[in-house]
Design a protein around this motif. Structure first.
Motif, PDB file in Angstrom:
ATOM      1  N   ALA A 123       0.696   1.229 -10.739  1.00  0.00           N
ATOM      2  CA  ALA A 123      -0.202   0.243 -10.150  1.00  0.00           C
ATOM      3  C   ALA A 123      -0.924  -0.536 -11.242  1.00  0.00           C
ATOM      4  O   ALA A 123      -1.061  -1.763 -11.164  1.00  0.00           O
ATOM      5  CB  ALA A 123      -1.200   0.929  -9.237  1.00  0.00           C
ATOM      6  N   GLN A 131       0.832  -1.197   0.000  1.00  0.00           N
ATOM      7  CA  GLN A 131       0.000   0.000   0.000  1.00  0.00           C
ATOM      8  C   GLN A 131       0.873   1.256   0.000  1.00  0.00           C
ATOM      9  O   GLN A 131       0.584   2.227  -0.697  1.00  0.00           O
ATOM     10  CB  GLN A 131      -0.934  -0.024   1.215  1.00  0.00           C
ATOM     11  CG  GLN A 131      -1.786   1.212   1.375  1.00  0.00           C
ATOM     12  CD  GLN A 131      -2.690   1.450   0.178  1.00  0.00           C
ATOM     13  OE1 GLN A 131      -3.062   0.512  -0.510  1.00  0.00           O
ATOM     14  NE2 GLN A 131      -3.008   2.699  -0.081  1.00  0.00           N
ATOM     15  N   ALA A 161       5.040   1.089  -7.291  1.00  0.00           N
ATOM     16  CA  ALA A 161       4.585  -0.296  -7.280  1.00  0.00           C
ATOM     17  C   ALA A 161       5.577  -1.207  -7.989  1.00  0.00           C
ATOM     18  O   ALA A 161       5.759  -2.352  -7.600  1.00  0.00           O
ATOM     19  CB  ALA A 161       3.220  -0.394  -7.938  1.00  0.00           C
ATOM     20  N   ALA A 183      -4.567  -2.134  -4.195  1.00  0.00           N
ATOM     21  CA  ALA A 183      -5.305  -1.512  -5.290  1.00  0.00           C
ATOM     22  C   ALA A 183      -6.803  -1.744  -5.107  1.00  0.00           C
ATOM     23  O   ALA A 183      -7.625  -0.842  -5.297  1.00  0.00           O
ATOM     24  CB  ALA A 183      -4.829  -2.078  -6.626  1.00  0.00           C
ATOM     25  N   LEU A 242      -6.179   4.824  -9.857  1.00  0.00           N
ATOM     26  CA  LEU A 242      -4.908   4.107  -9.705  1.00  0.00           C
ATOM     27  C   LEU A 242      -3.904   4.645 -10.711  1.00  0.00           C
ATOM     28  O   LEU A 242      -4.255   4.991 -11.826  1.00  0.00           O
ATOM     29  CB  LEU A 242      -5.121   2.617  -9.913  1.00  0.00           C
ATOM     30  CG  LEU A 242      -5.953   1.934  -8.842  1.00  0.00           C
ATOM     31  CD1 LEU A 242      -6.285   0.523  -9.243  1.00  0.00           C
ATOM     32  CD2 LEU A 242      -5.201   1.941  -7.523  1.00  0.00           C
ATOM     33  N   ILE A 274       0.612  -5.606  -4.826  1.00  0.00           N
ATOM     34  CA  ILE A 274      -0.191  -4.561  -5.465  1.00  0.00           C
ATOM     35  C   ILE A 274      -1.683  -4.803  -5.340  1.00  0.00           C
ATOM     36  O   ILE A 274      -2.453  -3.885  -5.041  1.00  0.00           O
ATOM     37  CB  ILE A 274       0.199  -4.430  -6.952  1.00  0.00           C
ATOM     38  CG1 ILE A 274       1.674  -4.088  -7.075  1.00  0.00           C
ATOM     39  CG2 ILE A 274      -0.628  -3.363  -7.621  1.00  0.00           C
ATOM     40  CD1 ILE A 274       2.156  -4.041  -8.478  1.00  0.00           C
ATOM     41  N   ARG A 308       3.789   5.674  -5.620  1.00  0.00           N
ATOM     42  CA  ARG A 308       3.898   5.384  -7.066  1.00  0.00           C
ATOM     43  C   ARG A 308       5.156   4.595  -7.378  1.00  0.00           C
ATOM     44  O   ARG A 308       5.873   4.884  -8.327  1.00  0.00           O
ATOM     45  CB  ARG A 308       3.889   6.672  -7.879  1.00  0.00           C
ATOM     46  CG  ARG A 308       2.687   7.484  -7.547  1.00  0.00           C
ATOM     47  CD  ARG A 308       2.569   8.671  -8.406  1.00  0.00           C
ATOM     48  NE  ARG A 308       1.433   9.448  -7.906  1.00  0.00           N
ATOM     49  CZ  ARG A 308       0.973  10.510  -8.501  1.00  0.00           C
ATOM     50  NH1 ARG A 308       1.520  10.918  -9.605  1.00  0.00           N
ATOM     51  NH2 ARG A 308      -0.051  11.152  -8.004  1.00  0.00           N
ATOM     52  N   LEU A 366       2.192   1.763  -3.413  1.00  0.00           N
ATOM     53  CA  LEU A 366       1.184   2.358  -4.291  1.00  0.00           C
ATOM     54  C   LEU A 366       1.098   3.859  -4.049  1.00  0.00           C
ATOM     55  O   LEU A 366       1.048   4.648  -4.993  1.00  0.00           O
ATOM     56  CB  LEU A 366      -0.179   1.717  -4.051  1.00  0.00           C
ATOM     57  CG  LEU A 366      -0.364   0.302  -4.558  1.00  0.00           C
ATOM     58  CD1 LEU A 366      -1.726  -0.221  -4.158  1.00  0.00           C
ATOM     59  CD2 LEU A 366      -0.221   0.253  -6.058  1.00  0.00           C
TER      60      LEU A 366
END
Lengths: 340, 493
Positions: free
Chosen positions: B139, A44, A52, A252, B135, A248, A50, A47
């Motif tokens: 992601a 998390q 990931a 997400a 997203l 991810i 940015r 994510l």
């Protein structure tokens, strides 16, 4: 074709696993749950930042780290470093993974700050180069390195080996890998609780973080090191590439359903529980890779969340702003950093 | 690039040579004769003569792949889509499995169709996720990469359970097996390579514009979206044709690494395309060669490692971008500035005694610069090394050479001209201009100096009342006799 998808036999898929093989399946589900929760929590933050795909990069570049660590261990005391099963093997593995994470993070940072190569290209170059190096190391020193590239890539939760038990005051508590994963999960939880503010601020607003005296570089470095610990604990059960999914997919999915970070963290736990339980049954039904099935279930949950999100956005747009609504304005309230 | 060093053109050759050097070193250490088929030289000969059909196929395949991946990778790198290649290469796995299931054999065509469809579905899904949720790109890519891959893993494990699945070799798609390239695979790679060459040459202008300035491309009516989709289709083709040789995991390196290497070596897209294709070809062949030398070593990783090695060299030594080169350039500049500051101090010392006598003692230098005698001696040595000054025979004082005197007066002139310019043209008070002039005196070129002089009407005194020197080489037109030597007031805006 018919032999590919077996019939859905309720007895075989749903009942027998919990009557005859209950212990084994229980540990598998618990292991999947722990891996998915821990990865989801750490992921998390990836994510939010940015990054990931740093998870993707680290999960690949850990391979040469492991190979190198085993190699050095076997040179230092020949004949003792075997496999990942014993305590020494585990130490070697964690050290190798940490070194690999450090090297990868620094190299990527160096490549894209010192030249005009962009960050995405830097990630791609570093992890693929290191991964290739790892494969070559494993092939050349196959005798010294007890690793298998296929195994690192695939991993299989069913073959983790739930036979060696972690013992506490003479009683079996849990199989070793599960116990190890549980410790990592607890540490992750404690870490997030302790440094919630630092992680939060530096993820959402690096400028504010530095004005509050939070060293963004240190937070980033610790996050990367911890990520490597999580990945190396997880990869023997799910494999290097599915770790990326574990990192991810839960986050997400959760961030499509909620905008508050604490609620996202609880949703990740829920997601992990559902995907590991249903994943096991999916795997039992289709007779396929359990880790793969867990990820497929997780992705299924993501697709459901995605659909409901799309429908909700449509409905909101029809209800309040029939025209002139720029796409995405209602759909994108940014995640609000509520305190826990 | 007017400052482009002349050796830049030789650079690709140098890179290749550096790749060959370790191999030759290996050869020298291994010894052996050309006749011994198992020895190093014997194997080299066998490789170079392309006697074994497996070698022929592997080399041809790697070369074709290198070209097509280099061309496409260039566009991925300049469009900042580098990791799309990674995502697509993982996303094709379920397509490979489905293609296998459909044909029940390892038929290249069925697998190709399935994989291309899966790859395209993957790129489309990335777009959908990006458009309909908040997203981010990374992601979305990660979700597609991992989700599709998981479906693929499930399918592969299910296929391996089938009676026909065991011998399918479908797991070879993970790491690839260049030795197993068949004529069908080779034909596929050939078609894909020809397609990518055609696409880049025919649509070069369109791709160039839409890669660097999408808004402009849209404004002049180019189908930007269509170009992107076409590029993705071509990408899927290339990745799928590469699976057999290098496998799912390492295709992305074939795409990114040679292109990024080329990106560090040139500023022009067409040169970058050619360089990337060339580097891809060379590293492909080198990988095959190394894999042939070391029995059993997998080809894909060796190709990637040699490509990464070349990237590392370019990263360190590229004439414009190289880290080491830029470090050396900065260091040289720092040293030059230090020398020039010493020169300036010598000039000031001489000026303070109205240019009586030539030699300046190290003591005077040290005192003026407020430093120790050792530092002054070291600076004096630097000047002597660069023939800007020579040491008096007693070793304790410095005499400026002709070049040193010239440069020193140029520097002082630059400094004072700039101070004058700032006070007159920019209305900065005289006690604030020194710091700025300290910096700019080292970089002012003769042309700018001419313009400054003209602008300041050939003034001969700086704001602090000191004379602006006239270096001998700088010939300035004689001002009209009796004309004012004061600078003009700043021109009205």
């Amino acid at each position: 074709m018919s032999s590919l998808v077996p019939d859905f036999d309720v007895q075989r898929v749903l009942v027998t696993p919990w009557t005859s093989d209950a212990t084994m399946n229980g540990w598998i589900v618990l292991m999947g749950f722990l891996v998915a929760t821990t990865c989801g929590w750490v992921g998390q933050y990836l994510l939010l930042r940015r990054m990931a795909l740093m998870g993707d990069a680290l999960s690949h570049s850990i391979l040469p780290g492991l190979a190198g660590a085993f190699l050095i261990a076997s040179f230092l005391n020949p004949g003792t470093a075997d496999g990942a099963g014993n305590a020494r093997g585990a130490t070697v593995m964690y050290l190798g993974a940490l070194a690999a994470a450090l090297v990868t993070t620094l190299l990527i940072h160096w490549l894209h700050t010192a030249s005009r190569v962009k960050q995405d290209a830097a990630i791609g170059i570093v992890f693929s180069g290191l991964f290739a190096l790892g494969v070559i190391l494993i092939t050349v020193f196959a005798d010294q390195v007890d690793l298998d590239a296929d195994c690192v890539l695939y991993g299989e939760i069913g073959t983790v080996g739930f036979t060696d038990y972690f013992q506490l005051s003479g009683r079996d508590v849990a199989p070793l890998p599960v116990a190890r994963m549980a410790i990592v999960a607890l540490l992750t939880f404690a870490w997030i609780q302790l440094f919630y503010k630092e992680l939060l601020v530096s993820s959402f607003d690096p400028g504010l973080a530095s004005s509050l005296g939070i060293r963004a570089n240190w937070v980033h470095g610790v996050l990367m090191l911890w990520l490597s610990v999580v990945i190396v604990s997880a990869f023997e059960s799910v494999g290097a590439i599915l770790v990326v999914a574990m990192l991810i997919v839960p986050g997400a999915t959760a961030s499509l359903l909620s905008t508050s970070l604490p609620r996202i963290f609880s949703l990740i736990v829920l997601h992990a529980a559902i995907s590991s339980l249903f994943g096991l049954h999916l795997a039992l039904w289709l007779d396929c890779s359990i880790a793969g099935a867990m990820v497929v279930t997780g992705c299924g949950l993501f697709v459901l969340a995605w659909l409901s999100h799309v429908i909700r956005v449509r409905r909101a747009r029809h209800a309040s702003l029939p025209q002139d609504a720029p796409p995405g304005t209602l759909a994108s309230p940014s995640v609000t950093p509520n305190p826990p | 690039m007017s400052t482009r060093p002349s050796y830049a053109r030789l650079l690709p050759c140098l890179l290749v040579l550096s790749l060959l050097l370790p191999i030759t070193a290996l050869a020298a250490s291994a010894g052996g004769s050309w006749e011994d088929p198992a020895g190093f030289l014997g194997r080299t000969l066998r490789f170079l003569s392309l006697r074994d059909p497996a070698v022929r196929f592997a080399v041809a395949g790697a070369a074709l792949l290198g070209i097509s991946c280099g061309l496409l990778g260039t566009f991925l790198v300049v469009r900042k889509l580098a990791l799309v290649g990674d995502a697509v290469s993982h996303a094709v796995l379920p397509g490979v499995a489905a293609g296998f299931l459909w044909s029940q054999t390892k038929s290249p065509v069925a697998i190709f169709v399935g994989a291309v469809l899966a790859g395209l579905l993957g790129t489309l899904t990335v777009g959908w996720i990006r458009r309909t949720t908040r997203l981010k790109e990374d992601a979305a890519l990660g979700l597609v990469l991992a989700g599709f891959y998981a479906v693929g893993i499930c399918l592969v494990t299910m296929i391996q359970r089938l009676p026909t699945g065991n011998k399918s070799g479908i797991d070879k798609f993970l790491f690839g097996q260049a030795a197993a390239i068949g004529s069908g695979d080779l034909a596929l790679m050939g078609v894909v390579t020809v397609l990518s060459i055609l696409a880049t040459t025919l649509a070069y202008k369109e791709l160039l514009i839409s890669s660097f300035d999408a808004a402009f491309a849209r404004a002049i009516g180019l189908p930007v979206r269509l170009l992107h989709e076409a590029l993705m289709l071509l990408l899927a083709f290339t990745i799928v044709s590469a699976l057999q040789a290098v496998g799912v995991v390492l295709v992305s390196a074939m795409l990114i690494t040679p292109a990024a290497t080329a990106y560090l070596l040139t500023n022009r897209l067409h040169r970058m395309l050619i360089l990337a294709a060339g580097l891809g070809l060379i590293t492909g062949i080198t990988g095959c060669f190394l894999s042939f030398l070391g029995n059993n070593l997998p080809t894909g990783p060796l190709i990637v490692v040699s490509a990464t090695f070349l990237f590392g060299l370019a990263f360190l030594f590229s004439p414009q971008q190289g880290v080491v080169v830029r470090w050396a350039r900065r260091r040289a500049r720092r040293h030059r500035v230090a020398r020039e500051n010493t020169l300036k101090t010598l000039y000031h010392v001489l000026e303070s005694r109205s240019f009586h006598g030539d030699d300046v003692s190290l003591g005077e230098l040290a005192q003026r610069r407020r430093e120790t005698l050792e530092d002054a001696a070291r600076e004096a040595q630097a000047l002597v090394r660069h023939r800007l000054a020579r040491l008096h025979p007693d070793g304790q004082s410095l005499i400026l050479t002709e070049a040193g005197r010239q440069r020193a007066s140029e520097l002082v002139r630059n400094h004072r001209l700039w101070e004058l310019y700032l006070t007159h043209a920019a209305d900065i008070s005289a006690d604030h201009v020194h710091e700025d002039a300290e910096k700019i005196e080292h970089v002012l070129g003769e042309e700018v100096v001419r313009k400054l002089e003209l602008r300041l009407n050939y003034a001969d005194t700086d704001p602090h009342g000191r004379r602006i020197p006239v270096p001998r080489a700088a010939s300035r037109p004689n001002p009209e006799p009796g004309a004012s030597r004061d600078p003009l007031p700043p021109a009205a805006p």
